[in-house]
Design an enzyme around this catalytic site. Structure first.
Site, PDB file in Angstrom:
ATOM      1  N   CYS A 132      48.839  10.695  25.465  1.00 34.05           N
ATOM      2  CA  CYS A 132      47.523  11.168  25.906  1.00 34.05           C
ATOM      3  C   CYS A 132      47.474  11.155  27.432  1.00 34.05           C
ATOM      4  O   CYS A 132      47.997  10.232  28.041  1.00 34.05           O
ATOM      5  CB  CYS A 132      46.422  10.242  25.381  1.00 34.05           C
ATOM      6  SG  CYS A 132      46.047  10.497  23.653  1.00 34.05           S
ATOM      7  N   PRO A 133      46.876  12.118  28.092  1.00 37.02           N
ATOM      8  CA  PRO A 133      46.077  13.222  27.527  1.00 37.02           C
ATOM      9  C   PRO A 133      46.860  14.518  27.317  1.00 37.02           C
ATOM     10  O   PRO A 133      46.281  15.535  26.985  1.00 37.02           O
ATOM     11  CB  PRO A 133      45.026  13.430  28.618  1.00 37.02           C
ATOM     12  CG  PRO A 133      45.781  13.171  29.890  1.00 37.02           C
ATOM     13  CD  PRO A 133      46.768  12.077  29.567  1.00 37.02           C
TER      14      PRO A 133
END
Lengths: 137, 80
Positions: free
Chosen positions: B18-19
């Site tokens: 992530c992201p």
């Protein structure tokens, strides 16, 4: 009423053993994901600007992995370009430090559609003035 | 898994945390035509089980998530 929040991340220094420049890039990339928690139509638009000594973060062929065993700011910049992030580098400061515009990191080999933009301070200043939130790194 | 095998393109974000999976999925979907299906290969749990499906729901895209191994997911998204 849809609202667009503009965030400007200003990198003014080298890392000096800190994660500062990388954090600016990571936060800017992460800001592109928050719309899943916003009202319909609302958006966050990030821009990352490298000014002053910070432009030295943008030199290509960094050897962080070979020298220190860590990912380089260049690598983070390439990932940011892959994510279509707007990356501005101050033209005057590059010239002041003797860094050629041709030495900017590039992510076209990774499939990026965008490149680092070397622009006059005037352009960066306009971006900063138009930002709702200004974050310094 | 109604969309399995129907994909028009595949996005491999294996190894990315992530992201990045969500950001790259959003970017890939922008290039996709209406009604087309993309398969996203992902091994980031929060992205596969939370953020990508939530994004699809918000956009009105059909999303099917299949766990394909220990810590890996195939996500099928049909663009509205």
């Amino acid at each position: 009423m849809a609202k667009t929040t503009k965030m400007a991340f200003l990198v003014q220094r080298l890392g000096y053993k800190s994660e500062n420049p990388k954090l600016a890039l990571t936060h800017a990339i992460a800001s592109q994901t928050v719309d899943i928690y916003l009202e319909d139509g609302d958006a966050v638009v990030p821009v990352v600007a490298f000014v002053g000594e910070g432009v030295l973060n943008c030199k290509n062929n960094q050897k962080a992995m070979e020298t220190y065993g860590i990912t380089s700011t260049e690598n983070h910049l390439q990932n940011a370009l892959l994510c279509d992030l707007k990356i501005l580098v101050c033209k005057e400061d590059l010239a002041r430090f003797g860094v050629a515009e041709a030495d900017m990191p590039d992510a076209s080999a990774m499939g990026a559609d965008t490149t680092v933009q070397v622009v006059p301070w005037e352009t960066i200043h306009a971006e900063l003035k138009g930002a709702d939130h200004l974050l310094f790194f | 898994m109604a969309m399995k095998g129907q994909e028009n393109s595949t996005l491999d974000v294996l190894g990315r945390v992530c992201p990045y999976p969500l950001v790259l999925t959003k970017k890939a979907l922008e290039k996709l035509g209406s009604g087309q299906v993309i398969k996203v290969k992902c091994d980031a749990p929060a992205s596969a089980e939370e953020s990508i499906p939530k994004f699809c729901e918000k956009q009105g895209y059909t999303c099917e998530v299949e766990k394909v191994g220990d810590g890996a997911w195939d996500i099928y998204i049909k663009k509205a």
